[in-house]
Scaffold this motif. Structure first.
Motif, PDB file in Angstrom:
ATOM      1  N   ASN A  87       0.801  -1.237   0.000  1.00 14.18           N
ATOM      2  CA  ASN A  87       0.000   0.000   0.000  1.00 14.18           C
ATOM      3  C   ASN A  87       0.829   1.281   0.000  1.00 14.18           C
ATOM      4  OD1 ASN A  87      -2.222  -1.753   0.285  1.00 14.18           O
ATOM      5  ND2 ASN A  87      -2.049  -1.668   2.520  1.00 14.18           N
ATOM      6  N   GLN A  88       2.149   1.179  -0.070  1.00 13.15           N
ATOM      7  CA  GLN A  88       2.976   2.380  -0.108  1.00 13.15           C
ATOM      8  C   GLN A  88       3.233   2.806  -1.552  1.00 13.15           C
ATOM      9  OE1 GLN A  88       6.379   2.530   2.519  1.00 13.15           O
ATOM     10  NE2 GLN A  88       5.524   0.948   3.853  1.00 13.15           N
ATOM     11  N   SER A 130     -10.062  13.273   0.077  1.00 10.79           N
ATOM     12  CA  SER A 130     -10.121  13.259   1.534  1.00 10.79           C
ATOM     13  C   SER A 130     -11.588  13.198   1.939  1.00 10.79           C
ATOM     14  CB  SER A 130      -9.468  14.517   2.102  1.00 10.79           C
ATOM     15  OG  SER A 130      -9.610  14.542   3.507  1.00 10.79           O
ATOM     16  N   VAL A 159     -12.554  11.841   5.284  1.00 10.50           N
ATOM     17  CA  VAL A 159     -12.695  11.861   6.739  1.00 10.50           C
ATOM     18  C   VAL A 159     -13.233  13.224   7.196  1.00 10.50           C
ATOM     19  CG1 VAL A 159     -11.463  11.690   8.943  1.00 10.50           C
ATOM     20  CG2 VAL A 159     -10.903  10.130   7.069  1.00 10.50           C
ATOM     21  N   GLY A 166     -12.980   7.196   9.090  1.00  8.43           N
ATOM     22  CA  GLY A 166     -11.778   6.510   8.627  1.00  8.43           C
ATOM     23  C   GLY A 166     -11.918   6.143   7.161  1.00  8.43           C
ATOM     24  N   GLN A 167     -10.801   6.069   6.461  1.00  9.38           N
ATOM     25  CA  GLN A 167     -10.862   5.722   5.041  1.00  9.38           C
ATOM     26  C   GLN A 167      -9.620   4.947   4.635  1.00  9.38           C
ATOM     27  OE1 GLN A 167     -10.706   9.897   3.363  1.00  9.38           O
ATOM     28  NE2 GLN A 167      -9.030   9.034   2.127  1.00  9.38           N
ATOM     29  N   TYR A 168      -9.761   4.175   3.557  1.00  9.13           N
ATOM     30  CA  TYR A 168      -8.625   3.490   2.924  1.00  9.13           C
ATOM     31  C   TYR A 168      -8.863   3.507   1.415  1.00  9.13           C
ATOM     32  CZ  TYR A 168      -5.382   0.102   1.136  1.00  9.13           C
ATOM     33  OH  TYR A 168      -4.387  -0.489   0.388  1.00  9.13           O
ATOM     34  N   PRO A 169      -7.878   3.932   0.628  1.00  7.70           N
ATOM     35  CA  PRO A 169      -6.563   4.457   1.021  1.00  7.70           C
ATOM     36  C   PRO A 169      -6.674   5.877   1.567  1.00  7.70           C
ATOM     37  CG  PRO A 169      -6.544   3.605  -1.251  1.00  7.70           C
ATOM     38  CD  PRO A 169      -7.970   3.748  -0.841  1.00  7.70           C
ATOM     39  N   ASP A 170      -5.532   6.379   2.023  1.00 11.30           N
ATOM     40  CA  ASP A 170      -5.484   7.751   2.516  1.00 11.30           C
ATOM     41  C   ASP A 170      -5.680   8.733   1.377  1.00 11.30           C
ATOM     42  OD1 ASP A 170      -4.999   6.882   5.094  1.00 11.30           O
ATOM     43  OD2 ASP A 170      -2.810   6.932   4.844  1.00 11.30           O
ATOM     44  N   ALA A 171      -5.961   9.963   1.730  1.00  5.08           N
ATOM     45  CA  ALA A 171      -6.145  11.019   0.739  1.00  5.08           C
ATOM     46  C   ALA A 171      -4.888  11.208  -0.104  1.00  5.08           C
ATOM     47  CB  ALA A 171      -6.512  12.315   1.438  1.00  5.08           C
ATOM     48  N   ASN A 172      -5.098  11.517  -1.377  1.00  7.39           N
ATOM     49  CA  ASN A 172      -4.057  11.841  -2.364  1.00  7.39           C
ATOM     50  C   ASN A 172      -3.291  10.632  -2.883  1.00  7.39           C
ATOM     51  OD1 ASN A 172      -4.619  14.651  -2.116  1.00  7.39           O
ATOM     52  ND2 ASN A 172      -3.349  14.714  -0.267  1.00  7.39           N
TER      53      ASN A 172
END
Length: 505
Positions: free
Chosen positions: A110-111, A396, A398, A427-433
């Motif tokens: 996920n990176q 984004s 959240v 909460g969310q997946y993936p993070d923003a951007n």
């Protein structure tokens, strides 16, 4: 007869019969498709090998240029492209770099990384390769993706689908241990003779001493191998971690008595990676034929494939540098994707590196599957899949309302999973951007107190892990692949005390 000598007459004896593993029909298909490749692509050479994944049995083996054995007045080459000719294979080596990262527990799930141009320096005191700003002067040439492509900021999973050289450099410089990498190359059987009976072979050269060569080996340049070594190594990925010896002789039979003198069978020659690591690489390879990915033009209707394409530069000894015109192009594939039974490796050397026809490969793969009765029905999907590959930037969500989240995601061809019955996103997946793509599974956790069991059919282990991390609700898994069944019915209220079990196939 000289005086005082004895004349001895020894009657000739019939030799034994050699029974090959080759399928005559498939061999004919491969021969005709390679001949077409030589003619249509202005190729210097071409090759193809077809094997059973679980046994290593060779079903077809051909190497061009060839000659008529009835009129062999002129032999164009004594090198067999599969066993005695060594080459730099190109990007078909990338799945092994990924497998090593996964098997040593350093893969950056996920990176993301920046995919444009890998400029770097090397510190001999720490043996550390460090990425530096683009344009920084160092003793080392920067490494770029093919045609200097810029895919932007992408995940490492996407790096394999796009065939990013820069992604490989990031893995080798920042995650994979150098000594472990070299050890795994040996475990995969590279630079060693393959124990295929009666087949002449070359070894190739492991060239990883310098930083540039180490990085380049990860994406199939600098070090040289044989096609036979590559195919043996790939059985470990397609065969869930167990590496099978390729063999082309089925038996040796007494020509008079018809009794079998020697019988050859499948032989496992190692387990270089775990079953889980192999399954994870298979999952990544299943996306190489997605829209926009490097192998999309090799996608076949009605057939799910595991695939990796490769393009490699060829060192020209006369020029003293890589040839500016000729390149090696190849396709490694196995089918069906959910349970690989057969594998095809097709390649050529020509000046046509970006638009050579995919039809010879497709014809060979299709005939192989039909001959061996392998199902060509794609895995059933419970949700819509989107053929066109599109990328987006994750918004984004959240601290916004769930209605806002739906509005932001409605034009994106992804699978949007809402957890909980709340009205706002916590909460969310993936993070923003983060870059996301078509068919990705996106999760948001709401502030509601009630969580119900989703339909997890088609989910991957990664999806299950994300759900677990967001909710704290543990899930017991068995098998590999994608979820096919669950013990808790969809819509049931669940909590951290709920015993959830899912089966993946």
């Amino acid at each position: 007869k000289l005086p005082g000598t004895t004349k001895v007459i020894e009657q000739a004896k019939n030799g034994n019969d050699v029974v090959l593993t080759l399928d005559s029909s498939l061999q004919s298909t491969v021969e005709s498709q390679l001949q077409a490749t030589m003619e249509n692509e202005n190729a210097k050479s071409a090759w193809c090998i077809v094997m059973e994944v679980e046994t290593g049995k060779v079903l077809a083996w051909a190497s061009y240029p060839t000659f008529d054995q009835n009129e062999h007045k002129e032999i164009p080459s004594y090198q067999d492209a599969i066993s005695t000719s060594t080459y730099e294979p190109g990007s078909v080596m990338k799945p092994f770099t990924y497998a090593i990262a996964m098997d040593t527990n350093v893969y950056p799930y996920n990176q993301t990384f920046s995919s444009y141009q890998f400029w770097y320096n090397y510190d001999p005191n720490t043996a550390k390769i460090s990425r530096v700003a683009i344009g920084t002067k160092t003793p080392y040439p920067y490494i770029a993706d093919a045609l200097d492509e810029d895919f932007g900021t992408i995940t490492f999973d996407q790096g394999l689908a796009f065939s990013s050289n820069v992604g490989i450099c990031e893995l080798l410089a920042n995650y994979v241990n150098y000594s472990q990498y070299c050890d795994y190359l040996d475990k995969f059987g590279f630079f060693q003779k393959v124990n295929t009976p009666y087949v002449a072979q070359s070894l190739g050269v492991k060239n990883v001493g310098l930083p540039t060569d180490y990085l380049s080996t990860g994406f199939g340049q600098a070090s040289s191998i044989t096609v036979l070594q590559l195919c043996q190594a790939y059985t470990s990925i397609f065969n869930d971690g167990t590496m099978m010896r390729p063999y082309v002789i089925d038996s040796i039979v007494d020509s008079d008595t018809k009794q079998t003198v020697k019988k050859y069978k499948k032989k496992a020659v190692g387990t270089p990676i775990s079953s889980q690591s192999a399954k994870e690489v298979q999952e990544l390879m299943s996306h190489v034929t997605d829209e926009g990915a490097s192998g999309h033009r090799f996608k076949m209707d009605g057939i799910d494939l595991l695939m990796k394409t490769g393009t490699a530069q060829i060192y020209n000894e006369n020029l003293g540098k890589y040839d500016p015109a000729y390149h090696t192009s190849s396709v490694m594939a196995a089918a069906p994707a959910n349970d690989p039974k057969v594998m095809v490796y097709y390649g050529l050397v020509s000046t046509n590196i970006t638009s050579y026809s995919a039809e010879p490969f497709k014809k060979i793969m299709r005939d192989t599957l039909q001959t061996y009765g392998v199902s060509t029905t794609p895995t059933t999907q419970t949700q819509d899949t989107y053929e066109k590959w599109e990328s987006y930037s994750m918004p984004s969500l959240v601290n916004h309302t769930i209605d806002y989240a739906h509005e932001k995601m409605k034009d994106k061809k992804v699978h949007f999973e809402v957890i909980g019955d709340g009205t706002s996103v916590v909460g969310q997946y993936p993070d923003a951007n983060i870059t996301i793509n078509s068919n990705d599974r996106i999760f948001v956790l709401t502030n509601g107190s009630k969580i119900t069991m989703p339909n997890m059919t088609g989910w991957t282990r990664k999806d299950i892990t994300v759900f677990w991390q967001l909710t704290g609700i543990g899930i017991k898994t068995s098998g590999y692949g994608k979820v096919t069944s669950q013990n808790v019915e969809e819509g049931t209220t669940i909590s951290t005390d709920t015993k959830i079990e899912v089966t993946l196939e």
